[in-house]
Scaffold this motif. Structure first.
Motif, PDB file in Angstrom:
ATOM      1  N   ALA A  61       0.449  -1.133  -0.381  1.00 31.56           N
ATOM      2  CA  ALA A  61       0.085   0.138   0.526  1.00 31.56           C
ATOM      3  C   ALA A  61       1.039   1.319   0.353  1.00 31.56           C
ATOM      4  CB  ALA A  61      -1.195   0.207   1.984  1.00 31.56           C
ATOM      5  N   GLY A  62       1.775   1.230   0.718  1.00 36.20           N
ATOM      6  CA  GLY A  62       2.779   1.922   0.899  1.00 36.20           C
ATOM      7  C   GLY A  62       3.253   2.710  -0.418  1.00 36.20           C
ATOM      8  N   ALA A  63       3.997   1.633  -1.532  1.00 33.01           N
ATOM      9  CA  ALA A  63       4.095   2.005  -2.763  1.00 33.01           C
ATOM     10  C   ALA A  63       3.461   2.516  -3.744  1.00 33.01           C
ATOM     11  CB  ALA A  63       5.217   0.396  -3.187  1.00 33.01           C
ATOM     12  N   THR A  64       2.332   1.746  -3.448  1.00 22.28           N
ATOM     13  CA  THR A  64       1.322   2.783  -4.095  1.00 22.28           C
ATOM     14  C   THR A  64       0.689   4.217  -4.299  1.00 22.28           C
ATOM     15  OG1 THR A  64       0.093   0.047  -4.385  1.00 22.28           O
ATOM     16  CG2 THR A  64      -0.943   2.387  -5.098  1.00 22.28           C
ATOM     17  N   LEU A  65       0.652   4.195  -2.329  1.00 21.08           N
ATOM     18  CA  LEU A  65       0.632   5.671  -2.484  1.00 21.08           C
ATOM     19  C   LEU A  65       1.866   6.687  -2.965  1.00 21.08           C
ATOM     20  CD1 LEU A  65      -0.808   7.667  -0.830  1.00 21.08           C
ATOM     21  CD2 LEU A  65       0.329   7.287   0.869  1.00 21.08           C
ATOM     22  N   LEU A  66       3.437   5.515  -2.663  1.00 19.14           N
ATOM     23  CA  LEU A  66       4.004   6.704  -3.077  1.00 19.14           C
ATOM     24  C   LEU A  66       4.237   7.613  -4.343  1.00 19.14           C
ATOM     25  CD1 LEU A  66       7.159   7.804  -2.567  1.00 19.14           C
ATOM     26  CD2 LEU A  66       8.080   6.102  -2.635  1.00 19.14           C
ATOM     27  N   GLU A  67       3.958   6.331  -5.571  1.00 11.93           N
ATOM     28  CA  GLU A  67       3.361   6.681  -6.769  1.00 11.93           C
ATOM     29  C   GLU A  67       2.550   8.029  -7.041  1.00 11.93           C
ATOM     30  OE1 GLU A  67       2.396   5.503 -11.452  1.00 11.93           O
ATOM     31  OE2 GLU A  67       2.216   3.634  -9.363  1.00 11.93           O
ATOM     32  N   TYR A  68       1.470   8.073  -6.195  1.00 11.05           N
ATOM     33  CA  TYR A  68       0.356   8.832  -6.317  1.00 11.05           C
ATOM     34  C   TYR A  68       1.036  10.211  -5.711  1.00 11.05           C
ATOM     35  CZ  TYR A  68      -2.894   5.746  -9.043  1.00 11.05           C
ATOM     36  OH  TYR A  68      -3.165   5.362  -9.456  1.00 11.05           O
ATOM     37  N   ALA A  69       2.085  10.030  -4.512  1.00  9.94           N
ATOM     38  CA  ALA A  69       2.331  11.056  -3.570  1.00  9.94           C
ATOM     39  C   ALA A  69       2.750  11.954  -4.203  1.00  9.94           C
ATOM     40  CB  ALA A  69       2.930  10.805  -2.403  1.00  9.94           C
ATOM     41  N   ARG A  70       4.150  11.308  -5.020  1.00 11.09           N
ATOM     42  CA  ARG A  70       5.510  12.574  -5.378  1.00 11.09           C
ATOM     43  C   ARG A  70       4.772  13.293  -7.080  1.00 11.09           C
ATOM     44  NH1 ARG A  70       9.560   7.180  -6.386  1.00 11.09           N
ATOM     45  NH2 ARG A  70      10.868   7.463  -4.468  1.00 11.09           N
ATOM     46  N   SER A  71       3.434  12.230  -7.164  1.00 14.02           N
ATOM     47  CA  SER A  71       2.902  13.301  -8.767  1.00 14.02           C
ATOM     48  C   SER A  71       2.340  14.270  -8.243  1.00 14.02           C
ATOM     49  CB  SER A  71       2.234  12.177  -9.393  1.00 14.02           C
ATOM     50  OG  SER A  71       1.369  12.715 -10.380  1.00 14.02           O
ATOM     51  N   LEU A  72       1.155  13.944  -7.254  1.00 17.79           N
ATOM     52  CA  LEU A  72       0.379  15.232  -6.328  1.00 17.79           C
ATOM     53  C   LEU A  72       1.438  16.590  -5.945  1.00 17.79           C
ATOM     54  CD1 LEU A  72      -2.486  16.196  -5.154  1.00 17.79           C
ATOM     55  CD2 LEU A  72      -2.070  14.576  -3.711  1.00 17.79           C
ATOM     56  N   LEU A  73       2.352  15.878  -5.193  1.00 17.59           N
ATOM     57  CA  LEU A  73       3.410  17.091  -4.716  1.00 17.59           C
ATOM     58  C   LEU A  73       4.361  17.803  -5.571  1.00 17.59           C
ATOM     59  CD1 LEU A  73       4.830  15.590  -2.195  1.00 17.59           C
ATOM     60  CD2 LEU A  73       3.656  16.862  -1.833  1.00 17.59           C
ATOM     61  N   ALA A  74       4.435  17.189  -6.793  1.00 16.64           N
ATOM     62  CA  ALA A  74       4.883  17.564  -7.794  1.00 16.64           C
ATOM     63  C   ALA A  74       3.539  18.536  -8.820  1.00 16.64           C
ATOM     64  CB  ALA A  74       5.290  17.103  -8.786  1.00 16.64           C
ATOM     65  N   THR A  75       2.338  18.536  -8.825  1.00 20.41           N
ATOM     66  CA  THR A  75       1.677  19.069  -9.252  1.00 20.41           C
ATOM     67  C   THR A  75       0.913  20.451  -8.575  1.00 20.41           C
ATOM     68  OG1 THR A  75       0.459  17.455  -9.763  1.00 20.41           O
ATOM     69  CG2 THR A  75      -0.330  19.164 -10.191  1.00 20.41           C
ATOM     70  N   LEU A  76       0.737  20.299  -7.020  1.00 20.33           N
ATOM     71  CA  LEU A  76       0.971  21.609  -6.662  1.00 20.33           C
ATOM     72  C   LEU A  76       2.391  21.930  -6.325  1.00 20.33           C
ATOM     73  CD1 LEU A  76       0.075  19.043  -3.140  1.00 20.33           C
ATOM     74  CD2 LEU A  76      -2.046  20.625  -4.644  1.00 20.33           C
ATOM     75  N   ALA A  77       3.196  22.019  -6.622  1.00 23.54           N
ATOM     76  CA  ALA A  77       4.180  22.652  -6.795  1.00 23.54           C
ATOM     77  C   ALA A  77       4.449  23.364  -8.189  1.00 23.54           C
ATOM     78  CB  ALA A  77       5.740  22.161  -7.025  1.00 23.54           C
ATOM     79  N   GLU A  78       3.665  23.028  -9.031  1.00 32.29           N
ATOM     80  CA  GLU A  78       3.408  23.380  -9.666  1.00 32.29           C
ATOM     81  C   GLU A  78       2.064  24.793 -10.400  1.00 32.29           C
ATOM     82  OE1 GLU A  78       2.072  22.884 -14.777  1.00 32.29           O
ATOM     83  OE2 GLU A  78       3.694  20.916 -13.612  1.00 32.29           O
ATOM     84  N   ALA A  79       1.287  24.110  -9.917  1.00 33.02           N
ATOM     85  CA  ALA A  79       0.052  24.700  -9.576  1.00 33.02           C
ATOM     86  C   ALA A  79       0.459  26.100  -8.754  1.00 33.02           C
ATOM     87  CB  ALA A  79      -0.761  24.562  -8.886  1.00 33.02           C
ATOM     88  N   GLU A  80       0.962  25.919  -7.447  1.00 41.67           N
ATOM     89  CA  GLU A  80       1.835  27.778  -6.964  1.00 41.67           C
ATOM     90  C   GLU A  80       2.749  28.339  -8.111  1.00 41.67           C
ATOM     91  OE1 GLU A  80       4.474  28.545  -2.972  1.00 41.67           O
ATOM     92  OE2 GLU A  80       4.514  26.200  -3.678  1.00 41.67           O
ATOM     93  N   LEU A  81       3.573  28.265  -9.194  1.00 42.37           N
ATOM     94  CA  LEU A  81       4.542  28.499  -9.506  1.00 42.37           C
ATOM     95  C   LEU A  81       3.211  29.370 -10.038  1.00 42.37           C
ATOM     96  CD1 LEU A  81       7.058  26.665 -10.629  1.00 42.37           C
ATOM     97  CD2 LEU A  81       7.606  28.188  -9.055  1.00 42.37           C
ATOM     98  N   ARG A  82       2.724  29.105 -11.287  1.00 41.68           N
ATOM     99  CA  ARG A  82       1.608  29.361 -12.078  1.00 41.68           C
ATOM    100  C   ARG A  82       0.592  30.572 -11.363  1.00 41.68           C
ATOM    101  NH1 ARG A  82       0.128  26.855 -17.010  1.00 41.68           N
ATOM    102  NH2 ARG A  82       1.547  25.101 -17.406  1.00 41.68           N
ATOM    103  N   VAL A  83       0.419  30.123 -10.316  1.00 40.34           N
ATOM    104  CA  VAL A  83      -0.873  31.565  -9.885  1.00 40.34           C
ATOM    105  C   VAL A  83      -0.111  32.158  -8.706  1.00 40.34           C
ATOM    106  CG1 VAL A  83      -1.751  31.781  -7.455  1.00 40.34           C
ATOM    107  CG2 VAL A  83      -2.275  29.390  -8.777  1.00 40.34           C
TER     108      VAL A  83
END
Length: 301
Positions: A61-83
C-alpha cells in the motif's frame, strides 16, 4: 480524503528509509514525522511502513501511495508557480553537476517550464568544481552542485547534505577487501574523488584507480563490471549497485556531501530567483529515483 500536508513526511521516510533522516531532510522533528505518518495511515486505514528496530520498509500500500504522492506534490508545486507569477520572461542559465542531473531534478525543471513558458532555460552539465569556477566568471546565473566542505565557497548556502557511502555490485563485495583497493572514480576535478582519496590516504589504505569516467553512468558501468568500488551519496545509489558497510570491509567512514545552489554575484532576474526558490524548497528532488529497500538494508529509525 488524503491530507496533502502529510505527504511530504511520508515521501521523505519512503525515500530515505529512515525517520531520522526524513526529519533532517524536511526540517521537522522526528516525532512530528512519526505523527504525520501515523495520521496518514489512520486516515487510509492501511499500514504504509513495516517497522522494527533495524529497518523501515514500504508495504504494498505504501509503494502504491508513494507513486501518487510524488505526482501530487509535483502538481501542487507547479500550480503554486502558475498562481504566483505566470508573467516571467527572459533567460536563465543553469549549471548542474552531472550526478544531480540524473535525479528527479528534471521533474522540477519541467514544472518550472510549464509555469513559465516565456522563460528560456539554458542548462549545462559539468563537474561541480568546474561549475563553481565558471560561475565566478559569470557564465551562469545559478549553479547546482557539490562543494568540498563549508570552507570551500563559504558564501554559498547549503541546501542539502547527503551521507557519502561506498558502493559495489551485489554479489561481488569481496572486491572491497582487496588491497590495493580497486576504485572506479570520476576524473579530476571531482568532489567525490577528492573526498574518497583523502580518506583512504588518512587511513593508510593502499588503492589503485582502475576505472575512470567523466560521467556517473560510466562509473556505474565500471562498478557493475567488477572493476572496482566507488562512492556516491546514499540517496544516489543506483538500482544496479548496493551500499557497502565501511566497517565490515575495513574502509574509512566517508564525510557527507554538501549540495549547494550558488548564485551569480549581483542582482538576478525575477525568472532566476523563481527557479532558485523552487529548487531550494524541494531539496529531496536531488535524490536518485529508487526505493531504499529494493537492494540494500535500511538503517534503523
Amino acid at each position: 480524503m488524503i491530507d496533502a500536508q502529510l505527504l511530504p513526511a511520508f515521501v521523505a521516510v519512503a525515500e530515505t528509509g529512515s525517520f531520522t533522516q526524513a526529519a533532517a531532510r524536511t526540517g521537522l522533528s522526528q516525532s512530528s514525522i512519526s505523527q504525520r505518518v501515523r495520521r496518514l495511515e489512520d486516515s487510509l486505514g492501511k499500514t504504509l511502513f513495516l517497522r522494527d528496530t533495524h529497518r523501515v520498509e514500504l508495504t504494498a500500500a505504501g509503494a502504491t501511495l508513494l507513486e501518487y504522492a510524488r505526482s501530487l506534490l509535483a502538481t501542487l508545486a507547479e500550480a503554486e508557480l502558475r498562481v504566483r507569477d505566470s508573467s516571467l520572461s527572459g533567460e536563465v542559465r543553469l549549471g548542474i553537476a552531472e550526478d544531480i542531473a540524473v535525479s528527479r531534478l528534471p521533474r522540477i525543471l519541467q514544472s518550472y517550464r510549464r509555469a513559465h513558458a516565456n522563460v528560456v532555460l539554458h542548462v549545462q552539465i559539468d563537474m561541480s568544481l568546474n561549475l563553481l569556477e565558471r560561475l565566478d566568471k559569470r557564465e551562469f546565473d545559478l549553479v547546482l552542485c557539490k562543494r568540498l566542505n563549508p570552507r570551500h565557497h563559504p558564501e554559498v548556502r547549503s541546501i542539502y547534505t547527503e551521507p557519502l557511502v561506498w558502493v559495489g555490485v551485489a554479489g561481488a563485495q569481496g572486491i572491497a577487501r582487496m588491497r590495493p583497493l580497486p576504485l572506479a572514480l570520476h576524473s579530476d576535478p571531482s568532489v567525490t574523488r577528492r573526498l574518497v582519496l583523502d580518506q583512504l590516504k588518512q587511513a593508510g589504505i593502499p588503492y589503485r584507480v582502475s576505472h575512470t569516467s567523466w560521467s556517473f553512468a560510466g562509473i556505474q558501468a565500471g562498478v557493475a563490471a567488477g572493476l572496482g568500488i566507488s562512492a556516491c551519496g546514499r540517496g544516489f545509489v543506483p538500482h544496479m549497485l548496493c551500499a557497502l558497510d565501511a566497517a565490515e570491509y575495513g574502509l574509512p567512514q566517508l564525510p557527507s556531501l554538501d549540495f549547494v545552489l550558488a548564485r551569480r554575484q549581483g542582482e538576478l532576474s525575477r525568472a532566476a530567483d523563481a527557479l532558485a526558490d523552487l529548487i531550494e524548497r524541494n531539496p529531496m528532488a536531488l535524490e536518485y529515483p529508487r526505493l531504499p529497500a529494493a537492494h540494500a538494508p535500511l538503517e534503523p529509525y
